[in-house]
Design a protein around this motif. Structure first.
Motif: not given
Length: 338
Positions: A174-177, A229-233, A248-252
């Motif tokens: 995932x790329x944020x931004x 999308x938790x746990x996806x990346x 929340x982002x760590x949760x992804x």
């Protein structure tokens, strides 16, 4: 040599012509006549004294492309001939003798020469000097000078993390931004073979993100968007300067996944230990790549058609370029034509 540069004489001021004497050329140094220079947010940080340690007059600029005009006595003439087209990026020199340089991690050298932190010797100028010729990179023919300029910082920063953290072509990333860094990162990671998801605050850049290679787009402002999308990346690269809900982002992340920050948050941040520890996740920072990372990045960009989207401005119109970057309205990188 007298150098004509463009300097801010106080915080937030417009860039005005400024001349300084570069002094004699050192044995490992190289002088480059600048044709193009990207405008990075870090340049604005120095011009606006955002970090609190600018020393005026400030000549910013650290994404320079130009032509070699002179080299020191110990520079290999075959590796860097006069007239060759080169780039000088965020790091313009390192000692090549310390523990970190000998490991090939020149970006950690305690004596590294950070181009934008020099005060009045940055690359918003007609000439810029690298303190070691090995930090002047030959630009592949497939890349135009204007397109290559942002790669000297943005490109090596996002590509360097791909190498350093061993991102695999099979990884879900995932790329944020979707901005100056993010739009380049999407291209690199998609070309690497990863399945890339772009995370943006809204869907206004969704079409662009997909055009850059994103397979999916998450609008983080939508209700429950992140939870879905938790746990996806396996790997998340945050390219934004925003203060995000880090738990929340760590949760992804999937177990063992890595959240890497190359954007600079505005405030100190905290994470809950249970967001990080039970599944052995990692929270790391990223800096521009090493000499080898940068050379590999340029070759990869040329081979896989990775190109920053740019807006070009003559240096006489530098105020407009800076304003586009300040307001976040550049699509997607501003480049000064010197």
């Amino acid at each position: 040599m007298k150098v004509l540069a463009y300097a801010a004489h106080e915080a937030g001021a417009e860039l005005l012509p400024y001349e300084y004497d570069a002094g004699p050329l050192g044995r490992l140094e190289v002088d480059v006549r600048v044709t193009h220079c990207g405008v990075c947010h870090t340049d604005l940080g120095m011009i606006d004294d955002e970090f609190g340690y600018a020393s005026f007059p400030v000549v910013a600029g650290h994404e320079a492309v130009g032509v070699v005009e002179a080299v020191g006595d110990d520079v290999d003439p075959d590796a860097l001939p006069i007239g060759s087209r080169v780039g000088i990026g965020a790091i313009a020199g390192s000692c090549f003798g310390c523990e970190w340089c000998l490991r090939g991690r020149h970006q950690f050298c305690p004596q590294r020469d950070d181009t934008v932190l020099r005060g009045h010797r940055g690359a918003f100028a007609q000439h810029v000097r690298a303190s070691d010729w090995r930090h002047a990179y030959r630009i592949p023919d497939a890349l135009s000078s204007a397109e290559a300029a942002p790669l000297l910082c943005a490109g090596t920063t996002v590509f360097g993390q791909l190498l350093r953290y061993d991102v695999r072509p099979t990884d879900r990333v995932a790329i944020v931004g979707v901005g100056g860094l993010g739009h380049v990162a999407i291209q690199f990671y998609a070309a690497w073979g990863c399945t890339v998801t772009a995370i943006s605050s809204s869907r206004s850049k969704e079409d662009d993100a997909r055009g850059f290679g994103a397979a999916a787009v998450i609008a983080s402002s939508e209700n429950g968007a992140l939870d879905a999308h938790r746990g996806e990346f396996d790997f998340i690269l945050s390219t934004v300067s925003a203060d995000l809900p880090w738990d929340d982002y760590l949760g992804l992340l999937a177990p063992g996944g890595t959240l890497c920050l190359v954007g600079v948050p505005q405030k100190p941040f905290t994470v809950g230990p249970m967001a990080l520890l039970p599944q052995a996740k990692a929270l790391v920072g990223g800096v521009p790549g090493s000499v080898d990372d940068t050379r590999r990045m340029l070759a990869f960009a040329a081979a896989h058609d990775v190109r920053p989207v740019i807006e070009t401005f003559p240096v006489a119109d530098s105020g407009a370029a800076l304003d586009r970057v300040r307001t976040g309205s550049a699509r997607y990188r501003a480049v000064l034509e010197m």
